[in-house]
Design a protein around this motif. Structure first.
Motif, mmCIF file in Angstrom:
data_model
loop_
_atom_site.group_PDB
_atom_site.id
_atom_site.type_symbol
_atom_site.label_atom_id
_atom_site.label_comp_id
_atom_site.label_asym_id
_atom_site.label_seq_id
_atom_site.Cartn_x
_atom_site.Cartn_y
_atom_site.Cartn_z
ATOM 1 N N PHE A 127 0.841 -1.203 0.000
ATOM 2 C CA PHE A 127 0.000 0.000 0.000
ATOM 3 C C PHE A 127 0.879 1.256 0.000
ATOM 4 O O PHE A 127 0.579 2.246 -0.683
ATOM 5 C CB PHE A 127 -0.896 0.037 1.234
ATOM 6 C CG PHE A 127 -1.975 -1.018 1.280
ATOM 7 C CD1 PHE A 127 -2.342 -1.729 0.146
ATOM 8 C CD2 PHE A 127 -2.633 -1.300 2.473
ATOM 9 C CE1 PHE A 127 -3.347 -2.707 0.197
ATOM 10 C CE2 PHE A 127 -3.629 -2.257 2.533
ATOM 11 C CZ PHE A 127 -3.984 -2.962 1.397
ATOM 12 N N ALA A 128 1.950 1.208 0.786
ATOM 13 C CA ALA A 128 2.855 2.362 0.870
ATOM 14 C C ALA A 128 3.554 2.599 -0.457
ATOM 15 O O ALA A 128 3.726 3.753 -0.897
ATOM 16 C CB ALA A 128 3.879 2.143 1.980
ATOM 17 N N VAL A 129 3.988 1.533 -1.114
ATOM 18 C CA VAL A 129 4.611 1.666 -2.436
ATOM 19 C C VAL A 129 3.625 2.304 -3.413
ATOM 20 O O VAL A 129 3.978 3.202 -4.191
ATOM 21 C CB VAL A 129 5.086 0.290 -2.946
ATOM 22 C CG1 VAL A 129 5.460 0.364 -4.428
ATOM 23 C CG2 VAL A 129 6.281 -0.193 -2.129
ATOM 24 N N ASP A 130 2.372 1.866 -3.357
ATOM 25 C CA ASP A 130 1.353 2.427 -4.240
ATOM 26 C C ASP A 130 1.106 3.908 -3.945
ATOM 27 O O ASP A 130 0.731 4.674 -4.842
ATOM 28 C CB ASP A 130 0.042 1.650 -4.094
ATOM 29 C CG ASP A 130 0.121 0.248 -4.684
ATOM 30 O OD1 ASP A 130 1.112 -0.056 -5.377
ATOM 31 O OD2 ASP A 130 -0.811 -0.547 -4.445
ATOM 32 N N ALA A 131 1.286 4.315 -2.678
ATOM 33 C CA ALA A 131 1.041 5.709 -2.289
ATOM 34 C C ALA A 131 2.114 6.651 -2.808
ATOM 35 O O ALA A 131 1.922 7.872 -2.825
ATOM 36 C CB ALA A 131 0.954 5.819 -0.760
ATOM 37 N N TYR A 132 3.241 6.116 -3.254
ATOM 38 C CA TYR A 132 4.360 6.946 -3.686
ATOM 39 C C TYR A 132 3.958 7.881 -4.832
ATOM 40 O O TYR A 132 4.336 9.055 -4.849
ATOM 41 C CB TYR A 132 5.531 6.068 -4.119
ATOM 42 C CG TYR A 132 6.734 6.836 -4.606
ATOM 43 C CD1 TYR A 132 7.540 7.555 -3.723
ATOM 44 C CD2 TYR A 132 7.073 6.857 -5.956
ATOM 45 C CE1 TYR A 132 8.644 8.268 -4.162
ATOM 46 C CE2 TYR A 132 8.172 7.564 -6.413
ATOM 47 C CZ TYR A 132 8.952 8.270 -5.509
ATOM 48 O OH TYR A 132 10.045 8.984 -5.961
ATOM 49 N N GLU A 133 3.172 7.369 -5.774
ATOM 50 C CA GLU A 133 2.777 8.183 -6.913
ATOM 51 C C GLU A 133 1.936 9.371 -6.476
ATOM 52 O O GLU A 133 2.085 10.482 -7.011
ATOM 53 C CB GLU A 133 2.010 7.344 -7.936
ATOM 54 C CG GLU A 133 1.648 8.093 -9.208
ATOM 55 C CD GLU A 133 2.870 8.638 -9.941
ATOM 56 O OE1 GLU A 133 2.727 9.692 -10.602
ATOM 57 O OE2 GLU A 133 3.960 8.036 -9.862
ATOM 58 N N GLU A 134 1.064 9.174 -5.488
ATOM 59 C CA GLU A 134 0.248 10.285 -4.997
ATOM 60 C C GLU A 134 1.122 11.321 -4.298
ATOM 61 O O GLU A 134 0.872 12.530 -4.395
ATOM 62 C CB GLU A 134 -0.839 9.779 -4.047
ATOM 63 C CG GLU A 134 -1.793 10.848 -3.549
ATOM 64 C CD GLU A 134 -2.579 11.535 -4.665
ATOM 65 O OE1 GLU A 134 -2.973 12.711 -4.471
ATOM 66 O OE2 GLU A 134 -2.799 10.921 -5.728
ATOM 67 N N TYR A 135 2.161 10.867 -3.597
ATOM 68 C CA TYR A 135 3.123 11.807 -3.006
ATOM 69 C C TYR A 135 3.755 12.663 -4.095
ATOM 70 O O TYR A 135 3.912 13.883 -3.951
ATOM 71 C CB TYR A 135 4.216 11.039 -2.261
ATOM 72 C CG TYR A 135 3.971 10.868 -0.777
ATOM 73 C CD1 TYR A 135 4.726 11.555 0.168
ATOM 74 C CD2 TYR A 135 2.989 9.995 -0.306
ATOM 75 C CE1 TYR A 135 4.520 11.403 1.520
ATOM 76 C CE2 TYR A 135 2.770 9.821 1.049
ATOM 77 C CZ TYR A 135 3.541 10.531 1.966
ATOM 78 O OH TYR A 135 3.318 10.367 3.312
#
Length: 271
Positions: A65-73
């Motif tokens: 989930f955290a890896v997926d959140a990287y793009e939103e960052y």
């Protein structure tokens, strides 16, 4: 962002990293878990925690989930160091899980959901979470209205809570959350006034506490004992004495003292 790069960035323990990299889950299963998490977190956690080995599974899922959140960052223009600092909580809680349950995993899943939903960020030594204040309150002549958005402060385990690092975190937060007034709230054992009975006046904890106007105290909370001794016991004589804080807290409890939790508000001076 690859999983291996993420593990390196949060400085995940080598054993936990190997466990993650070896974890087997079909991509379709991962996507179904993610869909369920986003649609209904309550039933998601209820389902996953009912399975054998759920702590290891949650470590894998939260890392993904955290890896997926990287793009939103990246879309929001949030610096990469804030990304890795924020998700270093996965490392911290995986090590707590290892200490408490003997495996690298996640037990504090209710807490970590805030990170992957981009509702909490670590800026320097402290973590900050926008939330709606629960009631009208006047602090140092300033009215905080019910449902006004303020910044809740959390103190992760780790480095010393030095005044310099604390000040730096608050300055970073004022820049990061430009649309939110610099009103900081905190609910923590570190704000319990009774700590003055066991700590030096110049301790980092009391210096941090003195920043806040304490508006509520919970005498029944066992959070302080959990944080100081890593567990709670019905008889204080059972507590260890490995650190000076443990020795002082144990003596205080044996003498009939209490350790609870305080709630406070900090409003920095205008600059």
């Amino acid at each position: 962002m690859q999983l291996s790069e993420f593990c390196e960035g949060i400085q995940l323990n080598d054993m936990a990293r190997r466990q993650l990299e070896a974890y087997v889950m079909e991509e379709s299963d991962y996507l179904e878990h993610k869909r369920h998490f986003l649609a209904d977190r309550h039933s998601f956690f209820e389902r996953v925690t009912g399975e054998e080995g759920y702590r290891q599974r949650l470590l894998y899922l939260f890392a993904r989930f955290a890896v997926d959140a990287y793009e939103e960052y990246r879309v929001r223009g949030i610096p990469e160091d804030v990304y890795f600092d924020t998700f270093s909580d996965i490392r911290i809680w995986s090590e707590v899980c290892r200490r408490d349950y003997g495996v690298y995993g996640i037990e504090e899943y209710g807490w970590l959901q805030e990170h992957v939903r981009l509702r909490l960020f670590r800026l320097g030594r402290l973590q900050f979470q926008p939330y709606a204040f629960e009631s009208d309150m006047k602090v140092n002549g300033l009215l905080i209205e019910k449902n006004q958005v303020v910044l809740n402060v959390h103190i992760p385990e780790g480095e010393p809570l030095t005044p310099e690092e604390v000040d730096r975190s608050f300055r970073l937060a004022r820049t990061f959350f430009r649309g939110i007034p610099p009103i900081f709230t905190c609910r923590s054992w570190l704000l319990y006034p009774g700590l003055a009975n066991i700590l030096s006046l110049e301790s980092n904890i009391l210096r941090f506490q003195r920043l806040f106007s304490i508006y509520e105290v919970d005498e029944t909370s066992r959070e302080a004992e959990q944080r100081i001794f890593i567990r709670t016991a019905s008889d204080p004589s059972e507590y260890g004495e490995q650190t000076s804080l443990q020795r002082a807290a144990k003596a205080y409890l044996l003498a009939g003292g209490k350790l609870g939790r305080g709630c406070g508000v900090y409003i920095p001076d205008s600059e």
